[in-house]
Enzyme design. Structure first.
Site, PDB file in Angstrom:
ATOM      1  N   CYS A  74      -1.334  -4.434   2.445  1.00  0.00           N
ATOM      2  CA  CYS A  74      -1.656  -5.331   3.557  1.00  0.00           C
ATOM      3  C   CYS A  74      -0.399  -6.058   4.037  1.00  0.00           C
ATOM      4  O   CYS A  74       0.541  -5.407   4.486  1.00  0.00           O
ATOM      5  CB  CYS A  74      -2.783  -6.278   3.179  1.00  0.00           C
ATOM      6  SG  CYS A  74      -3.540  -7.065   4.639  1.00  0.00           S
ATOM      7  N   HIS A  97      -6.820  -2.463   2.337  1.00  0.00           N
ATOM      8  CA  HIS A  97      -6.924  -2.927   0.948  1.00  0.00           C
ATOM      9  C   HIS A  97      -7.574  -1.836   0.104  1.00  0.00           C
ATOM     10  O   HIS A  97      -8.803  -1.713   0.106  1.00  0.00           O
ATOM     11  CB  HIS A  97      -7.772  -4.197   0.872  1.00  0.00           C
ATOM     12  CG  HIS A  97      -7.105  -5.408   1.417  1.00  0.00           C
ATOM     13  ND1 HIS A  97      -6.264  -6.198   0.669  1.00  0.00           N
ATOM     14  CD2 HIS A  97      -7.145  -5.967   2.650  1.00  0.00           C
ATOM     15  CE1 HIS A  97      -5.816  -7.201   1.405  1.00  0.00           C
ATOM     16  NE2 HIS A  97      -6.333  -7.077   2.616  1.00  0.00           N
ATOM     17  N   GLU A 107      -8.036  -1.844  -3.014  1.00  0.00           N
ATOM     18  CA  GLU A 107      -8.858  -2.468  -4.061  1.00  0.00           C
ATOM     19  C   GLU A 107     -10.200  -2.939  -3.529  1.00  0.00           C
ATOM     20  O   GLU A 107     -11.084  -3.277  -4.310  1.00  0.00           O
ATOM     21  CB  GLU A 107      -8.083  -3.631  -4.704  1.00  0.00           C
ATOM     22  CG  GLU A 107      -8.030  -4.913  -3.903  1.00  0.00           C
ATOM     23  CD  GLU A 107      -7.001  -4.905  -2.773  1.00  0.00           C
ATOM     24  OE1 GLU A 107      -6.833  -5.951  -2.127  1.00  0.00           O
ATOM     25  OE2 GLU A 107      -6.363  -3.853  -2.545  1.00  0.00           O
TER      26      GLU A 107
END
Length: 219
Positions: A87, A195, A197
């Site tokens: 990011c 992202h 994750e």
């Protein structure tokens, strides 16, 4: 430097960014031996270094410089040791970031400027598809999946010409009103605007692909 536990050692650089813990947990889940720290030597010695980032471009640059993050990233890359930006951790790798009309200096690992997306709907928040190259390592097995984005700014051009020991960068694009770089694989330096994750199984597979590449790259 693969540890006794079997997984490659990964440092998630802890410099005050908001999403370091979720990144660390996701990397642990795909087999990395993760340390969350701002310690310079630990960050230099790890097989892989992850630089997450949320918030404003200049604030993230300032936070990174406060823990010698710019120096750590630069020295690792000079030695061919892998780094992954996420990011805003991707955005600050460029030379400049323009937010609210102010031009802030980035880390300068890549030429170019991060600018506001040309879209009527900002931030770009939610799931989006990406256009990854066929030879991408990061997107192996997830080329047709969707990933989770939260941003209003991005790099929208690639200005680095191939040179030195590394082949031309592998560029992955996405679109939200305007075309922008969703991910970059450039020798030991990789980055994602989304992202991983927060991107479900596709994001976990991408992180797993990166972690599995570490022993070979770091050797």
């Amino acid at each position: 430097m693969t540890n006794a536990g079997g997984g490659p050692s990964v440092v998630v650089l802890d410099y005050g960014s908001g999403n370091v813990h979720s990144a660390a947990k996701a990397l642990e889940a795909v087999g990395a031996d993760v340390t969350l720290t701002s310690d310079r030597q630990a960050a230099m010695d790890a097989d892989g270094l992850v630089v997450p980032g949320v918030g404003a471009f200049k604030a993230v640059v300032d936070q990174l410089k406060a823990v010698h993050g710019a120096e750590i990233i630069d020295r690792r890359l000079a030695g061919g040791r892998p780094v992954l930006g996420i990011c805003v951790g991707m955005q600050v790798l460029f030379e400049h970031g323009v937010e609210h009309g102010h031009d802030a200096e980035g880390l300068g690992e890549w030429p170019g400027t991060v600018e506001r997306l040309e879209s009527d709907v900002l931030p770009h928040m939610g799931w989006n598809t990406v256009d990854a190259p066929a030879d991408s390592v990061l997107f192996d097995g997830v080329r047709n999946e969707r990933f989770y984005f939260v941003h209003s700014y991005a790099a929208q051009r690639w200005e680095l010409e191939p040179s030195g020991p590394f082949a031309a960068a592998k560029l992955t694009w996405a679109d939200h009103g305007s075309r922008f770089l969703a991910a970059i694989e450039n020798g030991p330096l990789s980055a994602t605007q989304f992202h991983p994750e927060k991107s479900g199984q596709a994001g976990m597979r991408l992180l797993s692909n990166w972690v599995r590449s570490l022993p070979e790259l770091a050797a």
